[in-house]
Structure formats: C-alpha cells, structure tokens
Scaffold this motif. Structure first.
Motif, short mmCIF file in Angstrom:
data_model
loop_
_atom_site.label_atom_id
_atom_site.label_comp_id
_atom_site.label_asym_id
_atom_site.label_seq_id
_atom_site.Cartn_x
_atom_site.Cartn_y
_atom_site.Cartn_z
N MET A 1 39.23 69.77 63.79
CA MET A 1 40.23 70.66 63.26
C MET A 1 41.37 70.76 64.48
SD MET A 1 40.23 71.72 60.00
CE MET A 1 39.43 70.32 59.27
N GLY A 2 40.94 70.91 65.63
CA GLY A 2 41.91 70.84 66.63
C GLY A 2 42.48 69.60 67.09
N PHE A 3 41.79 68.48 66.52
CA PHE A 3 42.29 66.89 66.96
C PHE A 3 43.17 66.42 65.96
CE2 PHE A 3 41.71 62.27 65.88
CZ PHE A 3 42.09 62.01 67.19
N LEU A 4 42.90 67.04 64.50
CA LEU A 4 43.68 66.00 63.59
C LEU A 4 45.27 66.71 63.44
CD1 LEU A 4 40.89 65.79 60.88
CD2 LEU A 4 42.04 63.86 62.15
N LYS A 5 46.24 65.83 63.38
CA LYS A 5 47.43 66.28 63.33
C LYS A 5 48.17 66.65 61.91
CE LYS A 5 47.77 65.93 67.69
NZ LYS A 5 46.22 66.04 67.77
N ASN A 6 47.53 66.52 61.03
CA ASN A 6 48.05 66.81 59.53
C ASN A 6 48.03 68.21 59.43
OD1 ASN A 6 48.54 67.51 56.86
ND2 ASN A 6 47.23 65.54 56.13
N PRO A 7 49.30 68.91 59.10
CA PRO A 7 49.45 70.28 59.26
C PRO A 7 48.75 70.97 58.12
CG PRO A 7 51.41 69.23 58.53
CD PRO A 7 50.50 68.07 59.03
N LYS A 8 48.12 70.43 57.09
CA LYS A 8 47.17 71.08 56.22
C LYS A 8 45.74 71.42 57.09
CE LYS A 8 44.11 68.73 53.65
NZ LYS A 8 43.41 67.97 52.69
N TYR A 9 45.50 70.95 58.04
CA TYR A 9 44.35 71.37 58.47
C TYR A 9 44.67 72.61 59.58
CZ TYR A 9 42.09 66.84 57.03
OH TYR A 9 41.99 65.94 56.08
N LYS A 10 43.82 73.48 59.46
CA LYS A 10 44.12 74.87 60.04
C LYS A 10 42.83 75.05 61.01
CE LYS A 10 47.91 75.75 57.38
NZ LYS A 10 49.00 75.32 58.20
N LEU A 11 42.96 75.37 62.26
CA LEU A 11 41.68 75.61 62.94
C LEU A 11 41.51 77.12 63.06
CD1 LEU A 11 39.94 74.98 65.22
CD2 LEU A 11 41.66 75.22 66.83
N GLN A 12 42.43 77.81 62.80
CA GLN A 12 42.22 79.47 62.88
C GLN A 12 40.71 79.84 61.79
OE1 GLN A 12 43.44 81.85 64.88
NE2 GLN A 12 42.61 83.49 64.14
N ALA A 13 40.73 79.20 60.62
CA ALA A 13 39.76 79.72 59.75
C ALA A 13 38.53 79.08 60.29
CB ALA A 13 40.20 79.14 58.55
N VAL A 14 38.48 78.00 60.91
CA VAL A 14 37.14 77.52 61.59
C VAL A 14 36.75 78.31 62.67
CG1 VAL A 14 36.15 75.62 62.74
CG2 VAL A 14 37.32 75.17 60.58
#
Lengths: 324, 324
Positions: free
Chosen positions: B252-265
């Motif tokens: 999640m930290g790596f992928l640049k697609n803004p749909k992915y959200k690290l915070q939830a993880v």
C-alpha cells in the motif's frame, strides 16, 4: 542493467563488511560486553567475513566518554584487547564522522595500528571535509572509504558533483548508503548505475549500506551486487539503528564463494544475539520504521515512538504526513 | 527486462489480493473471530484492495469440520454473514485445492453466490486435474485463477508444459508462487519472464504469491510487478504460514494509484493484528524459516521447530543439510 554475477559462480571481488557493533552501537550507545565483541570477532573469522567494523573514532572533546561505551571511540588499545595483533584474514575497520573526529590526533600511522580500513561518513554538503579526512587517512597508510549518507534526499546533479570529487580523491571505495531505508530496487539500481560509472572512470570500488525499513535491505544489497557493487555491509540478525541493516545470515546464505560459512553466523545468533534480545534490546522491521522509510524521512521520530512504547500507528502516520 | 511501470505513474491493471484469512488460516487452523474478519473486510474496502480471499473451499468429507474454523470451508452462508450481498468494489475470492475440494457439489452457480473469483491451487503434477476444476468454475460463471505451487523444485521444461496447458485452459490468471520463499530476485524475474510470455500468447494475466523466508516477499513482488505481473498477493503484517507473505502495508505504501489507502491498513494492524500477536499467534521472518528458504525446502520442519519452542539453530541447520 548488465549482470556481473549469477546464481552459480562467485565473484572474488565481493567483500562482506560486518557492521554489527558499529551500527548496533547506535541502538545501545555502544555498551557491548567484551565477550559479545570477542565472540563476534571469532564468528567473523570462522564465517569468512572480510571486514569487521568495531565502531566510531569519535572525538572525546565532543562526546562524553562516560555516556557511551568504548566502541564509540575505538581506542587502539580497546581493539587490541579483542584482536591482539589480528593475525587473521579478517580486516579491521572503524568509521569516522566528518566534523566529529579529531582525525589528526586520533588517527595514528597505519604501521602503529591494527586497523586496516577507515570509513569516513559524510553528508553531501560536507564532501570537501570528507575528502580532506580521507586523503589524510590514505596518506597515513590505511585502506579508505567514503560513505555518503542520506542520498535519497539529495538531487541527482549534487550527487554527480560529489561523486566526481570523490573519484578524484584518494578513497578506495565509495559507499551508496540508503540511510532512511526508503529506496525501492529500481531506485537503488539507478543510483548504483551512477556510482558504478564513476567507479569505472576513476578505478574505485562501490559499496552498499542498506537499512531495512521496508524489508528491502537484503534485496537491494543483492540487486546492486549483481550490477557490480562489491563491498556489502551486513549485521548479525540485522542489528542496527531502527529497522536495522541487511541481515548477515541472508548474505551468507546467498553468496556462493565457499569461503563464506553460514553455520558460524547461525550459531552466533543462537548464542549471542538471542541474549541481547532477551535483555530487552529492540531493533528490526516495525510499522513506525516502515512509515518513515516509505515517506523518505529520518527514522528519529520512529525511534522515539517505539522507545515511548506507543502503538497508535494511525496517529503516528498522520503526524508524519503533517511534517512533510 | 522491460519496465512496465515506474515510480511516479501507476498501472490500472494492478490488482491487490488480500490473503490474510486464507494464508493466515494456515497458522491458526482458520479460527478467526467474526469481528476480525468483519474488520478486515471493511479495511480492505477502505484501503481500495481489489480482492479479499476468505479461505478454502475444502471438502467436508476429507476435513473434519470440528477441527478447523469455518474459513477452511467458506460456506456461502459464512461469507454472507460478513459481507451481506457485498455491494462494494471489493471482490470476494476463495481458494480450492486440487484433490481436496468437492467442486461439483460445493461450487454453485455464480449467479447464486457472492464469490467472484475462485483460485485453484495445484502442484505441477496435478495440472490436468486443476484444468478440469478451473474450466468447471469458469463455466459456472466465476473469474478464475490457477496457482502453481512449489515451482522452485520443478524443472523449466515441466513448467513450460504446464504453462502451455494453462494457457489453453479457461483460467483468467496464472499465479507464480514461491511456496518455499526460496527464490532470489534474479530467479523470480526469469520465472516471471517465462510466465509473461505465455500470458501474452494466450491473453492471460499473471499473479505473484510470495513467502517471506528470506525477507524477499515484498522485493520480489514489486520486481515482477514492474515487469508486467499484475495480480499481487499480500497479507496484513505478513500474516501467513511460516515466515508469512508480502506485507500489505508495504504494498500500500508502494503503489501510486490514489485509490489505495495506507491509513486503513495501518489502523487494522494497530487494532486487530496486534491483538492476534498479544494472544500468542506466531508468524514472520525467523532463522528456521530463513534456513528452509535458503535451502529450497518446505517450511514444515521449521514450523515444527518453532512450535516446539526450540532455539538450537545451529543443530537445526545441520539437520536440514543432512536431509538434502
């Protein structure tokens, strides 16, 4: 990228540098017991490790000797208590920080010292001071190295200027250092390519010192090794600041040169590293370090967070984003 | 290797598959509390994860329902208790092992199921049976996938034959699986190259499922992703058999697609993963797993060693060498 090695053969130019006491000293203020350092020394000999870094040559004017263990200062007598005259194939290294070392006082002639390699650690804005130091150490008879730290926050053109200056200096080795553990393989490959071009031009060697914030220390180390980087830093069980370093056990398992022996490393971890863990020393991959690495920030806020025994990772992440 | 992505842009074809319950179920016999699975479901939705794998569709004739939690069997009703009709962008996946699934009984028509994707897990010697299953699932209306396990012990020519057969099957995706966590980046790149050629020829997608025995799960995942592999398996905080899997937080930290959200993880790890650890569940990188990975062996002996709370790593390593 050209491939300088493969999975079956081995490259005799590879040198493994054990930094367990030096980078691990940043976790416990260099308070290692003599027995630990002696065991490590003999482990490195048995494992075929090429260099063992004992710590820093820090200025006693700047740092209080009562607040740090002896490996912050690496007196000649301290090292000799462990290694005698070091009549072995293992070479001895120390690190010297630019601006924090009385090098003209504390670095004696090589012929009077058991130290083989002096590694000068610098940020990119203190390269001229680093070159003064490394040229001095070279003239004193040592093998030399310059570690340029925190390059993930420097511009490509600044790094190029720094590399040109280092190419023209007397240093034998230039180190690529991922201080924040922020670099992905494709990024570190680009840096390695840039460093290796300078190495070829000026007949230098390139080394790699990685941090494990994103579990990439080992992967990045072996990725650039196959490109031609030849000095590989590692620590036993990753022991080092924050998320720690490239694990020695993984490097020993990977390298095909039969001189390297994994068994000795495994036994050191079983006996000596496990003891440190039982005593409460904390290092290694954890969410706060992963977050600073991912955001290309210094790990100091993560070290503080973990030292405070906090676990509200969500708040910590938001605070890091605010800082940016 | 050609580069299908870079650090700034993003590839819309990337799909992230959360296997926390499925691979993590191998650690606790699938005894997850409903609250954990519900939190995970909502986390995956919030994080923009593409698929959540709930577990296995195992035969109740072969496995005793009293000896495993419900995610070993993934009854339609069990999944619906968590997801309702799943009116979200997150797709639902289950895994089905060749020879351990009553697929003609337990896999109902897609129109009657909340499941979207069925992943058939096979060894290379059961490819024909896997193809029978995957074609059946495809005819029932599902997205499909075949995971070929333990390829690090198969020959290149056998893998080529398997890939040709899979290319001609109805499967949508073919997975590259590093079951033993033994593959180094340059090895997994060669496999990825081989898989991607078949994918191009037959219009399939390629996925990657990595294990973290040598701290390479994340590195190998992003290495093959940049070559064109598009289905990426990950688990929260690596939760999975033995050394665990590619950490979701790193992906999640790596992928640049803004749909992915690290915070939830990060928040799920803070709240739900930490609870599992406090309750005593053990997984993740450790010396015994590193040794089986390094020697390209099944992790079962390492799992037993750790379960027995042994720490004589040196003896364990020698015993593994004797087995070879």
């Amino acid at each position: 990228m050209s491939n300088k090695g493969d999975q079956i053969s081995f490259r005799p130019d590879i040198k493994v540098v054990d930094c367990t006491v030096r980078d691990g000293g940043l976790v416990n203020n260099f308070y290692f017991e003599d027995e630990f350092v002696k065991h490590l020394y003999h482990t490195n000999i048995d494992a075929g490790v090429d260099y063992m870094e004992f710590g820093y040559k820090s200025s006693k004017d700047i740092f209080d000797i009562n607040k740090f263990g002896k490996w912050k200062f690496c007196d000649e007598s301290s090292i000799r208590e462990i290694v005698g005259v070091n009549d072995t194939d293992l070479k001895i290294s120390v690190m010297a920080d630019v601006g924090r070392t009385d090098f003209k006082k504390d670095i004696i002639k090589k012929e009077d010292s058991v130290i083989d390699l002096i590694r000068v650690a610098t940020y990119i804005n203190t390269i001229p001071a680093a070159i003064e130091m490394v040229n001095y150490c070279s003239q004193m008879g040592y093998e030399t190295c310059v570690n340029v730290m925190a390059i993930s926050t420097s511009s490509e053109s600044d790094i190029n200027i720094a590399l040109e200056l280092l190419g023209q200096s007397k240093t034998d080795v230039i180190y690529l250092v991922d201080s924040y553990g922020s670099l992905y393989p494709e990024q570190i490959e680009k840096f390695a390519d840039q460093y290796l071009k300078v190495a070829e031009k000026y007949n230098k060697k390139i080394g790699i010192h990685a941090h494990n914030n994103q579990q990439l220390a080992f992967a990045n180390t072996i990725e650039v090794a196959r490109m031609g980087v030849s000095y590989l830093d590692a620590t036993m069980s990753s022991l080092g600041r924050g998320a720690g370093n490239c694990p020695m056990e993984l490097i020993m398992g990977f390298l095909k040169n039969p001189k390297y022996k994994l068994q000795a490393v495994i036994e050191f971890i079983e006996n000596d590293i496990m003891k440190l863990k039982e005593e409460g020393l904390v290092w290694g991959y954890d969410i706060p370090y992963m977050l600073t690495g991912c955001l290309n920030q210094h790990p100091r806020s993560a070290i503080q967070f973990i030292s405070d025994k906090k676990v509200d990772y969500g708040n910590f992440y938001q605070a890091l984003l605010d800082l940016e």
